[in-house]
Design a protein around this motif. Structure first.
Motif, short mmCIF file in Angstrom:
data_model
loop_
_atom_site.label_atom_id
_atom_site.label_comp_id
_atom_site.label_asym_id
_atom_site.label_seq_id
_atom_site.Cartn_x
_atom_site.Cartn_y
_atom_site.Cartn_z
N ASN A 1 0.81 -1.22 0.00
CA ASN A 1 0.00 0.00 0.00
C ASN A 1 0.85 1.27 0.00
O ASN A 1 0.74 2.09 -0.91
N THR A 2 1.67 1.46 1.01
CA THR A 2 2.62 2.58 1.05
C THR A 2 4.03 2.01 1.18
O THR A 2 4.21 0.94 1.74
N SER A 3 5.01 2.74 0.69
CA SER A 3 6.37 2.22 0.65
C SER A 3 7.02 2.20 2.04
O SER A 3 6.69 3.02 2.91
N SER A 4 7.95 1.27 2.21
CA SER A 4 8.70 1.20 3.47
C SER A 4 9.52 2.47 3.69
O SER A 4 9.80 2.85 4.82
N ILE A 5 9.88 3.13 2.60
CA ILE A 5 10.64 4.38 2.71
C ILE A 5 9.81 5.45 3.41
O ILE A 5 10.26 6.11 4.34
N VAL A 6 8.58 5.60 2.98
CA VAL A 6 7.69 6.59 3.59
C VAL A 6 7.33 6.17 5.01
O VAL A 6 7.23 7.01 5.91
N LYS A 7 7.14 4.89 5.22
CA LYS A 7 6.84 4.40 6.57
C LYS A 7 7.98 4.76 7.53
O LYS A 7 7.75 5.19 8.67
N SER A 8 9.22 4.59 7.08
CA SER A 8 10.37 4.91 7.94
C SER A 8 10.47 6.41 8.20
O SER A 8 10.90 6.84 9.27
N VAL A 9 10.05 7.22 7.22
CA VAL A 9 10.06 8.67 7.39
C VAL A 9 9.06 9.09 8.46
O VAL A 9 9.34 9.95 9.31
N LEU A 10 7.88 8.47 8.45
CA LEU A 10 6.82 8.86 9.39
C LEU A 10 6.89 8.12 10.72
O LEU A 10 6.19 8.50 11.68
N TYR A 11 7.69 7.08 10.80
CA TYR A 11 7.71 6.27 12.01
C TYR A 11 8.05 7.06 13.27
O TYR A 11 7.38 6.88 14.31
N PRO A 12 9.06 7.95 13.28
CA PRO A 12 9.34 8.75 14.49
C PRO A 12 8.14 9.60 14.91
O PRO A 12 7.85 9.73 16.11
N PHE A 13 7.45 10.17 13.94
CA PHE A 13 6.25 10.96 14.20
C PHE A 13 5.16 10.07 14.80
O PHE A 13 4.50 10.43 15.79
N TYR A 14 4.97 8.90 14.21
CA TYR A 14 3.97 7.93 14.66
C TYR A 14 4.25 7.48 16.09
O TYR A 14 3.34 7.40 16.92
N ARG A 15 5.48 7.20 16.41
CA ARG A 15 5.84 6.72 17.74
C ARG A 15 5.68 7.83 18.80
O ARG A 15 5.14 7.62 19.89
N LYS A 16 6.16 9.02 18.46
CA LYS A 16 6.17 10.11 19.44
C LYS A 16 4.78 10.63 19.75
O LYS A 16 4.46 10.99 20.89
N TYR A 17 3.93 10.68 18.71
CA TYR A 17 2.61 11.29 18.89
C TYR A 17 1.48 10.28 18.69
O TYR A 17 0.39 10.63 18.23
N TYR B 1 14.99 2.65 -3.71
CA TYR B 1 15.34 1.56 -2.79
C TYR B 1 16.78 1.13 -2.97
O TYR B 1 17.53 0.96 -2.02
N THR B 2 17.18 0.95 -4.23
CA THR B 2 18.55 0.52 -4.54
C THR B 2 19.55 1.58 -4.14
O THR B 2 20.62 1.27 -3.58
N ASP B 3 19.22 2.84 -4.41
CA ASP B 3 20.13 3.94 -4.05
C ASP B 3 20.35 4.00 -2.54
O ASP B 3 21.48 4.21 -2.07
N ILE B 4 19.27 3.80 -1.77
CA ILE B 4 19.39 3.84 -0.31
C ILE B 4 20.20 2.66 0.19
O ILE B 4 21.09 2.80 1.04
N LYS B 5 19.92 1.49 -0.37
CA LYS B 5 20.65 0.28 0.05
C LYS B 5 22.14 0.40 -0.23
O LYS B 5 22.98 0.00 0.58
#
Length: 425
Positions: free
Chosen positions: A323-339, A384-388
């Motif tokens: 549904n949504t990429s792991s890249i975007v999930k990792s970007v929002l994860y700190p926001f999700y955890r904190k709030y 994904y490849t560039d990040i890896k």
């Protein structure tokens, strides 16, 4: 060694028998799919001929002249359009989208477009090429063909390509809609059992438009408003059925806690995403947060409790990029955890202003804008490849890093904003 072979054969026979039993259990589903496929394929063939007859006057002159001289019937000529299921149906390989791929796509994508265009030119007699020739240079051949002085006699106009794409979409939609409303006994019997009549067309449209996995409010005269949740197993969700089911259930909670129109949660603003008009401005932000909750829920079910709802553990796949990429999930994860608590409260009340009031409207809008940009970046490039590989030479990766820095700055601003409000209080 011989003993090992017999052990393997024994395992094979057991698996074969298990598979046969499984096929017998889902025979009704298999028969239904075959019937559906047969009906739809017959309808598609008939419609391709109609599309050809109604639109051939707009075909390139050279192409139409060749088809009328080379083939005796319209049925044969209509084959130039391809199959309705083909993504390149109706000369779509000459669309603006395919032009953009030739300019900005990767090598593999460019070669696919070039080959498809050359196959078209070959089909209409403009060139004669053996595509099995290993020495064939597609790029050189295409450059020589596309620069010929009479090429316009064979190039479909962008208007024709767009028209055929629109017709294709509406034809496939109508075929499926008619099938559901007139010939799908399972769907019609379900409507009868639920005593639904006025909403039948509405529900059928949802099943088609949203790929058979959707929540929708409905109304029954003698029972008032209630929620219908269509969840049909399909090829695309094999291995992640539990995850998709949980994701949709979370949308249902928004409806239960607020009202029938609140299943979008934080995504009630219908302004379009500036980087991809296929989505609303808050859609990817909202969907990613729902995905993160679904992942946490799935972890509790699968790992902590050991509950598998639809599929056995050995067939499960990672849903991290579903549904949504792991890249975007990792970007929002700190926001999700904190709030987390604040996000849940805002989602369950369908009130994004709770987040804006607590963290700053400008800050939240900036975060959503960055999420939309990174989401498009992740979906349209090999990020994904560039990040890896930590590929600093990649312009896309550099762009991504610059946006991540801005995300970090936004998170810092949110914390400062929240702290300043606490001091005031």
């Amino acid at each position: 060694m011989e003993k090992k072979i017999f052990e393997w054969l024994d395992i094979f026979y057991k698996l074969r028998d298990e598979f046969k039993t499984f096929l017998e259990e889902i025979k009704d589903v298999i028969d239904y799919e075959k019937n559906l496929e047969s009906i739809i394929n017959n309808e598609k063939k008939h419609n391709i001929l109609r599309i050809y007859i109604n639109n051939k006057i707009e075909f390139p002159n050279g192409t139409l002249k060749f088809l009328e001289e080379e083939y005796k019937t319209d049925e044969e000529r209509a084959k130039i359009l391809g199959y309705l299921d083909d993504e390149y149906f109706g000369f779509y390989v000459f669309s603006k989208e395919c032009d953009d791929i030739l300019k900005n796509g990767d090598k593999k994508e460019k070669e696919r477009i070039i080959k498809k265009r050359l196959e078209y030119f070959n089909h209409v007699g403009y060139i004669s090429v053996d595509f099995y020739d290993s020495s064939l240079d597609l790029y050189s051949l295409y450059d020589s063909v596309i620069n010929r002085s009479d090429i316009d006699l064979y190039l479909p106009s962008k208007e024709l390509v767009d028209t055929l794409a629109t017709i294709k979409k509406s034809v496939i939609y109508k075929i499926k809609l008619d099938f559901l409303l007139e010939r799908d006994e399972k769907f019609l019997s379900s409507l009868n059992e639920a005593r639904i009549s006025a909403s039948a067309v509405y529900l059928a449209k949802y099943i088609i438009e949203f790929d058979c996995c959707q929540i929708t409010p409905a109304y029954v005269v003698d029972r008032g408003n209630f929620i219908l949740f269509f969840f049909m197993l399909k090829k695309g969700i094999c291995g992640v059925v539990d995850y998709v089911y949980i994701h949709e259930l979370l949308h249902i909670l928004h409806v239960l806690f607020v009202d029938l129109q609140s299943f979008l949660g934080l995504d009630s603003d219908h302004t379009l995403n500036p980087y991809d008009s296929n989505f609303r401005i808050n859609e990817r932000f909202n969907e990613t947060l729902v995905d993160l909750v679904a992942l946490d829920t799935l972890k509790v079910l699968h790992d902590d409790i050991g509950i598998m709802m639809f599929e056995e553990e050995y067939v499960l796949l990672s849903p991290i990029d579903r549904n949504t990429s792991s890249i975007v999930k990792s970007v929002l994860y700190p926001f999700y955890r904190k709030y987390f608590d604040l996000i849940i409260e805002a989602s369950m009340t369908a009130n994004i202003n709770l987040l804006k009031d607590a963290l700053g409207a400008e800050n939240l809008n900036s975060l959503i804008d960055l999420v939309n940009y990174i989401d498009k970046l992740a979906r349209c490039n090999d990020l994904y490849t560039d990040i890896k590989n930590v590929n600093y030479d990649s312009l896309v990766y550099q762009d991504y890093l610059s946006k991540i820095e801005k995300v970090i700055n936004v998170y810092e601003e949110m914390e400062r904003y929240q702290n300043s409000k606490k001091k005031i209080l």
